[in-house]
Design a protein around this motif. Structure first.
Motif, PDB file in Angstrom:
ATOM      1  N   ASN A   1       7.897   0.946  10.013  1.00 48.84           N
ATOM      2  CA  ASN A   1       8.680  -0.245  10.316  1.00 48.84           C
ATOM      3  C   ASN A   1       8.368  -1.358   9.312  1.00 48.84           C
ATOM      4  O   ASN A   1       7.470  -1.213   8.472  1.00 48.84           O
ATOM      5  CB  ASN A   1       8.452  -0.684  11.773  1.00 48.84           C
ATOM      6  N   PRO A   2       9.091  -2.480   9.359  1.00 47.10           N
ATOM      7  CA  PRO A   2       8.961  -3.500   8.322  1.00 47.10           C
ATOM      8  C   PRO A   2       7.618  -4.222   8.255  1.00 47.10           C
ATOM      9  O   PRO A   2       7.359  -4.921   7.268  1.00 47.10           O
ATOM     10  CB  PRO A   2      10.088  -4.491   8.672  1.00 47.10           C
ATOM     11  N   ASP A   3       6.773  -4.130   9.277  1.00 53.10           N
ATOM     12  CA  ASP A   3       5.441  -4.729   9.186  1.00 53.10           C
ATOM     13  C   ASP A   3       4.419  -3.770   8.597  1.00 53.10           C
ATOM     14  O   ASP A   3       3.625  -4.136   7.733  1.00 53.10           O
ATOM     15  CB  ASP A   3       4.972  -5.192  10.570  1.00 53.10           C
ATOM     16  N   TRP A   4       4.424  -2.538   9.077  1.00 56.53           N
ATOM     17  CA  TRP A   4       3.419  -1.575   8.639  1.00 56.53           C
ATOM     18  C   TRP A   4       3.756  -0.959   7.280  1.00 56.53           C
ATOM     19  O   TRP A   4       2.853  -0.665   6.495  1.00 56.53           O
ATOM     20  CB  TRP A   4       3.248  -0.479   9.693  1.00 56.53           C
ATOM     21  N   GLY A   5       5.040  -0.755   6.997  1.00 56.26           N
ATOM     22  CA  GLY A   5       5.421  -0.146   5.727  1.00 56.26           C
ATOM     23  C   GLY A   5       4.871  -0.862   4.508  1.00 56.26           C
ATOM     24  O   GLY A   5       4.255  -0.234   3.628  1.00 56.26           O
ATOM     25  N   PRO A   6       5.039  -2.203   4.392  1.00 54.17           N
ATOM     26  CA  PRO A   6       4.518  -2.912   3.223  1.00 54.17           C
ATOM     27  C   PRO A   6       3.002  -2.806   3.057  1.00 54.17           C
ATOM     28  O   PRO A   6       2.492  -2.872   1.932  1.00 54.17           O
ATOM     29  CB  PRO A   6       4.945  -4.363   3.493  1.00 54.17           C
ATOM     30  N   ARG A   7       2.271  -2.652   4.148  1.00 58.46           N
ATOM     31  CA  ARG A   7       0.820  -2.484   4.036  1.00 58.46           C
ATOM     32  C   ARG A   7       0.467  -1.200   3.288  1.00 58.46           C
ATOM     33  O   ARG A   7      -0.622  -1.067   2.744  1.00 58.46           O
ATOM     34  CB  ARG A   7       0.179  -2.445   5.425  1.00 58.46           C
ATOM     35  N   LEU A   8       1.403  -0.261   3.276  1.00 52.80           N
ATOM     36  CA  LEU A   8       1.194   1.021   2.611  1.00 52.80           C
ATOM     37  C   LEU A   8       1.997   1.119   1.315  1.00 52.80           C
ATOM     38  O   LEU A   8       2.138   2.206   0.755  1.00 52.80           O
ATOM     39  CB  LEU A   8       1.580   2.157   3.564  1.00 52.80           C
ATOM     40  N   GLY A   9       2.520  -0.022   0.861  1.00 48.77           N
ATOM     41  CA  GLY A   9       3.215  -0.055  -0.417  1.00 48.77           C
ATOM     42  C   GLY A   9       4.689   0.293  -0.374  1.00 48.77           C
ATOM     43  O   GLY A   9       5.270   0.600  -1.415  1.00 48.77           O
ATOM     44  N   TYR A  10       5.312   0.209   0.781  1.00 46.52           N
ATOM     45  CA  TYR A  10       6.726   0.561   0.926  1.00 46.52           C
ATOM     46  C   TYR A  10       7.562  -0.697   1.070  1.00 46.52           C
ATOM     47  O   TYR A  10       7.436  -1.424   2.061  1.00 46.52           O
ATOM     48  CB  TYR A  10       6.935   1.465   2.151  1.00 46.52           C
TER      49      TYR A  10
ATOM     50  N   GLU B   1      16.158  -7.822  17.039  1.00 48.71           N
ATOM     51  CA  GLU B   1      16.438  -8.052  15.617  1.00 48.71           C
ATOM     52  C   GLU B   1      15.429  -7.319  14.745  1.00 48.71           C
ATOM     53  O   GLU B   1      15.794  -6.692  13.747  1.00 48.71           O
ATOM     54  CB  GLU B   1      16.401  -9.549  15.315  1.00 48.71           C
ATOM     55  N   TYR B   2      14.160  -7.393  15.129  1.00 48.33           N
ATOM     56  CA  TYR B   2      13.114  -6.748  14.323  1.00 48.33           C
ATOM     57  C   TYR B   2      13.282  -5.231  14.288  1.00 48.33           C
ATOM     58  O   TYR B   2      13.323  -4.617  13.224  1.00 48.33           O
ATOM     59  CB  TYR B   2      11.726  -7.109  14.864  1.00 48.33           C
ATOM     60  N   HIS B   3      13.347  -4.604  15.453  1.00 49.96           N
ATOM     61  CA  HIS B   3      13.405  -3.144  15.522  1.00 49.96           C
ATOM     62  C   HIS B   3      14.794  -2.600  15.178  1.00 49.96           C
ATOM     63  O   HIS B   3      14.931  -1.409  14.886  1.00 49.96           O
ATOM     64  CB  HIS B   3      12.984  -2.658  16.907  1.00 49.96           C
ATOM     65  N   GLY B   4      15.791  -3.475  15.217  1.00 53.94           N
ATOM     66  CA  GLY B   4      17.149  -3.021  14.916  1.00 53.94           C
ATOM     67  C   GLY B   4      17.289  -2.433  13.531  1.00 53.94           C
ATOM     68  O   GLY B   4      18.108  -1.522  13.322  1.00 53.94           O
ATOM     69  N   TRP B   5      16.495  -2.917  12.582  1.00 55.01           N
ATOM     70  CA  TRP B   5      16.586  -2.383  11.216  1.00 55.01           C
ATOM     71  C   TRP B   5      16.213  -0.896  11.196  1.00 55.01           C
ATOM     72  O   TRP B   5      16.993  -0.056  10.732  1.00 55.01           O
ATOM     73  CB  TRP B   5      15.668  -3.164  10.273  1.00 55.01           C
ATOM     74  N   GLN B   6      15.041  -0.553  11.720  1.00 55.28           N
ATOM     75  CA  GLN B   6      14.612   0.851  11.690  1.00 55.28           C
ATOM     76  C   GLN B   6      15.494   1.714  12.581  1.00 55.28           C
ATOM     77  O   GLN B   6      15.853   2.841  12.206  1.00 55.28           O
ATOM     78  CB  GLN B   6      13.151   0.974  12.125  1.00 55.28           C
ATOM     79  N   ILE B   7      15.840   1.220  13.746  1.00 54.32           N
ATOM     80  CA  ILE B   7      16.711   1.989  14.641  1.00 54.32           C
ATOM     81  C   ILE B   7      18.052   2.252  13.974  1.00 54.32           C
ATOM     82  O   ILE B   7      18.615   3.343  14.092  1.00 54.32           O
ATOM     83  CB  ILE B   7      16.870   1.252  15.990  1.00 54.32           C
ATOM     84  N   GLY B   8      18.558   1.272  13.246  1.00 53.89           N
ATOM     85  CA  GLY B   8      19.809   1.469  12.532  1.00 53.89           C
ATOM     86  C   GLY B   8      19.717   2.552  11.474  1.00 53.89           C
ATOM     87  O   GLY B   8      20.625   3.387  11.337  1.00 53.89           O
TER      88      GLY B   8
ATOM     89  N   ARG C   1      12.413   1.698  -0.093  1.00 58.24           N
ATOM     90  CA  ARG C   1      11.587   2.911   0.003  1.00 58.24           C
ATOM     91  C   ARG C   1      11.319   3.271   1.465  1.00 58.24           C
ATOM     92  O   ARG C   1      11.248   4.447   1.821  1.00 58.24           O
ATOM     93  CB  ARG C   1      10.284   2.680  -0.751  1.00 58.24           C
ATOM     94  N   LEU C   2      11.168   2.255   2.294  1.00 59.59           N
ATOM     95  CA  LEU C   2      10.926   2.498   3.714  1.00 59.59           C
ATOM     96  C   LEU C   2      12.150   3.127   4.369  1.00 59.59           C
ATOM     97  O   LEU C   2      12.025   4.049   5.190  1.00 59.59           O
ATOM     98  CB  LEU C   2      10.553   1.190   4.394  1.00 59.59           C
ATOM     99  N   ALA C   3      13.329   2.638   4.017  1.00 56.22           N
ATOM    100  CA  ALA C   3      14.558   3.236   4.546  1.00 56.22           C
ATOM    101  C   ALA C   3      14.670   4.692   4.110  1.00 56.22           C
ATOM    102  O   ALA C   3      15.040   5.569   4.907  1.00 56.22           O
ATOM    103  CB  ALA C   3      15.778   2.445   4.076  1.00 56.22           C
ATOM    104  N   ALA C   4      14.315   4.963   2.864  1.00 51.04           N
ATOM    105  CA  ALA C   4      14.413   6.326   2.346  1.00 51.04           C
ATOM    106  C   ALA C   4      13.479   7.269   3.082  1.00 51.04           C
ATOM    107  O   ALA C   4      13.850   8.417   3.397  1.00 51.04           O
ATOM    108  CB  ALA C   4      14.113   6.338   0.846  1.00 51.04           C
ATOM    109  N   VAL C   5      12.260   6.816   3.400  1.00 50.03           N
ATOM    110  CA  VAL C   5      11.319   7.713   4.072  1.00 50.03           C
ATOM    111  C   VAL C   5      11.706   7.923   5.530  1.00 50.03           C
ATOM    112  O   VAL C   5      11.470   8.997   6.101  1.00 50.03           O
ATOM    113  CB  VAL C   5       9.869   7.209   3.929  1.00 50.03           C
ATOM    114  N   ASN C   6      12.337   6.916   6.165  1.00 45.12           N
ATOM    115  CA  ASN C   6      12.859   7.133   7.523  1.00 45.12           C
ATOM    116  C   ASN C   6      13.961   8.191   7.515  1.00 45.12           C
ATOM    117  O   ASN C   6      13.989   9.083   8.379  1.00 45.12           O
ATOM    118  CB  ASN C   6      13.384   5.820   8.105  1.00 45.12           C
ATOM    119  N   ARG C   7      14.846   8.107   6.521  1.00 44.73           N
ATOM    120  CA  ARG C   7      15.907   9.122   6.417  1.00 44.73           C
ATOM    121  C   ARG C   7      15.316  10.494   6.116  1.00 44.73           C
ATOM    122  O   ARG C   7      15.755  11.517   6.672  1.00 44.73           O
ATOM    123  CB  ARG C   7      16.907   8.714   5.331  1.00 44.73           C
ATOM    124  N   ALA C   8      14.303  10.522   5.244  1.00 48.34           N
ATOM    125  CA  ALA C   8      13.664  11.796   4.900  1.00 48.34           C
ATOM    126  C   ALA C   8      12.994  12.418   6.124  1.00 48.34           C
ATOM    127  O   ALA C   8      12.979  13.651   6.275  1.00 48.34           O
ATOM    128  CB  ALA C   8      12.635  11.580   3.790  1.00 48.34           C
TER     129      ALA C   8
END
Length: 321
Positions: free
Chosen positions: A94-103, A155-162, A107-114
């Motif tokens: 998600n948008p908080d944890w992903g950047p901590r790992l360099g996403y 609003e926050y979780h809507g990005w990943q759920i989308g 890139r975060l959207a791509a790995v969710n799709r993957a």
């Protein structure tokens, strides 16, 4: 049995009110996996910074480990003739944890799709598999931390759920939620994306959520804030004896449709500080889990959480009856 209508909880045998909205509980048993991250860390030897499994999708060794992890669960479900709910490895994506790992966002959207594509590959050749897009809490998962309102959480979780919805998941499953408002926001975000959603709550040793709210009160608050549009609720990341402490016999417990229990009876704080995996006793865990059946008659999905693997879940399925 009870069901939720806009006017409140009513007996399931009552005639539905005109225009009412309620979720039908799944009565047939289905199976899911166990403690993905603990298996990958302690059995497979991956470090898993931030307890995140999604980075493993980016290399061959990681994908091979994920295949090894899921294979015996799928085989167990097939052997028992059970439908299988296959989770994506996206609990921390998600948008908080992903950047901590360099996403970054792209890139975060791509790995969710993957993750969805990978889950679909795993399901190929297996009958009756539901691809479940997993979302986790914005925060720690054991500690409430900074709270959001339902609208902020939507609003926050809507990005990943989308992203997961667009990638074609069959439903969304939120795991290890610690308070009602974040759960309500996730349900609203799923509804906005027209994808079914299951809400997973965690409890402490006293059977209450980390914010001190009871299971029944949390379910009632989420349903009241969302028109009861979640398919059902599940309880995860707690030992069955901890869950049992929070079952007061309230009618809202009819909305609990799944259990994903921890192998260990240690508290969340103790588990956080543990350097070795406490796998418990699979047979004893299954017995304790089966003891919840009378208090939670609507449970139709069984699996495990931290410390469990396919051995635990196989015993859980066998003991449920």
């Amino acid at each position: 049995m009870w069901r939720w209508e806009t006017a409140g909880w009513v007996p399931a045998c009552a005639r539905p009110a005109a225009g009412s909205t309620f979720a039908l509980m799944k009565q047939d048993l289905a199976m899911t996996d166990g403690g993905m991250e603990t298996v990958l860390r302690f059995h497979e030897g991956f470090e898993l910074p931030c307890f995140a499994s999604f980075p493993l999708l980016n290399d061959g060794d990681g994908r091979a480990a994920l295949r090894r992890y899921f294979a015996p669960f799928l085989e167990t479900a097939q052997r028992h003739g059970l439908p299988f709910v296959l989770d994506t490895a996206t609990w921390r994506a998600n948008p908080d944890w992903g950047p901590r790992l360099g996403y970054d966002e792209s890139r975060l959207a791509a790995v969710n799709r993957a993750a969805v594509d990978f889950a679909r590959e795993l399901a190929d050749g297996h009958a009756a598999v539901t691809i479940s897009g997993v979302v986790g809490p914005r925060g720690d998962g054991y500690v409430v931390g900074e709270r959001m309102t339902p609208d902020e959480a939507a609003e926050y979780h809507g990005w990943q759920i989308g992203v997961l919805s667009d990638a074609g998941v069959d439903r969304i499953t939120a795991l290890t939620l610690t308070y009602a408002d974040e759960a309500a926001g996730i349900v609203r975000a799923a509804a906005a994306n027209r994808v079914p959603v299951v809400v997973g709550l965690t409890v402490e040793t006293d059977g209450r959520l980390p914010d001190g709210t009871t299971i029944a009160d949390t379910v009632e608050r989420v349903d009241a804030a969302t028109g009861a549009t979640a398919e059902f609720f599940l309880l995860n990341c707690a030992h069955p004896t901890h869950i049992a402490a929070g079952l007061e016999g309230a009618r809202q417990l009819e909305r609990i449709g799944g259990l994903r229990v921890n192998a260990s009876s240690l508290s969340h704080e103790e588990l956080d500080g543990a350097e070795e995996l406490d796998e418990g006793d699979p047979v004893a865990l299954a017995r304790d889990n089966a003891a919840l059946q009378e208090a939670l008659p609507s449970v139709g999905l069984l699996g495990g959480c931290c410390g469990t693997d396919h051995r635990h879940v196989a015993e859980i399925i066998a003991a449920w009856g």
